[in-house]
Write an enzyme that holds these catalytic residues in place. Sequence first.
Site, PDB file in Angstrom:
ATOM      1  N   VAL A   1      11.925   8.078   0.323  1.00 19.20           N
ATOM      2  CA  VAL A   1      11.046   7.032  -0.202  1.00 19.20           C
ATOM      3  C   VAL A   1       9.995   6.664   0.838  1.00 19.20           C
ATOM      4  CG1 VAL A   1      10.916   4.700  -1.158  1.00 19.20           C
ATOM      5  CG2 VAL A   1      12.910   6.142  -1.648  1.00 19.20           C
ATOM      6  N   LYS A   2       8.736   6.830   0.458  1.00 21.50           N
ATOM      7  CA  LYS A   2       7.620   6.576   1.359  1.00 21.50           C
ATOM      8  C   LYS A   2       7.133   5.144   1.170  1.00 21.50           C
ATOM      9  CE  LYS A   2       3.557   9.229   2.854  1.00 21.50           C
ATOM     10  NZ  LYS A   2       2.625  10.302   2.413  1.00 21.50           N
ATOM     11  N   VAL A   3       7.126   4.381   2.265  1.00 15.63           N
ATOM     12  CA  VAL A   3       6.847   2.947   2.214  1.00 15.63           C
ATOM     13  C   VAL A   3       5.745   2.609   3.218  1.00 15.63           C
ATOM     14  CG1 VAL A   3       7.855   0.650   2.492  1.00 15.63           C
ATOM     15  CG2 VAL A   3       9.276   2.522   1.632  1.00 15.63           C
TER      16      VAL A   3
ATOM     17  N   THR B   1       3.663  13.540  -0.225  1.00 12.44           N
ATOM     18  CA  THR B   1       2.669  13.246  -1.245  1.00 12.44           C
ATOM     19  C   THR B   1       2.253  11.788  -1.099  1.00 12.44           C
ATOM     20  OG1 THR B   1       4.324  12.573  -2.863  1.00 12.44           O
ATOM     21  CG2 THR B   1       3.687  14.885  -2.877  1.00 12.44           C
TER      22      THR B   1
END
Length: 220
Positions: free
Chosen positions: A88-90, A27
């Site tokens: 965790v998207k960074v 997402t």
Amino acid sequence: MLFFVDTANLDDIREATELGILDGVTTNPSLMAKEGISGEAPVLNHYQKICDIVGPGRDVSAEVISTDFAGMIVEGKRLAELHENIVVKVPMTVDGIKAISFFSQAGIRTNCTLVFSAGQAILAAKAGATYLSPFIGRIDDMSWEGIDLIKEIVEIYSTQGYDTSILAASVRSPLHIVQCAKAGADVVTCPLSAIKGLFYHPLTDIGLAKFLADHKKANG
């Protein structure tokens, strides 16, 4: 190659799960906004719903919106604590790489997003990213070959022995999916429509129609 669906739409996620081939979900803030989800509590609640739908063992990438290191750490910890499925998207920035390194040492899985070059891919792997998301569709939009970047990263990671999984993103069509599989991507993430497009071939429809017609003729 793993199949992730790139959406925040719960109905699409349910349908993808029911197909029996879904391995995860990605997402981003734009996808959340598309579903009318805003505010910290509603967003976290929506991620929880996604994790509940896909079930155990399927990764769900949840993106931080902070652009500074301290903010990323606070957000990332909160997301990681939400559910064991959360990755965790960074973003690929200086502070993003610092955050990925921090999370890696803390045992928090990460997805380095907005990657457009092999050099960025090397930095993400060095920092310990779990996943790397090269955006091949957006590269195609610039009149370059996005799939060539996947091939280049596959070669580099294989040569150097990096453990980071290549998650091909901005995938827009069934052809993109096939090309990513041929190029050696570990994961592909795309809208449900692209995955469903793999089902269709006119000869399949013609063949099925003939089988059914012959069965009806033989059995009245």
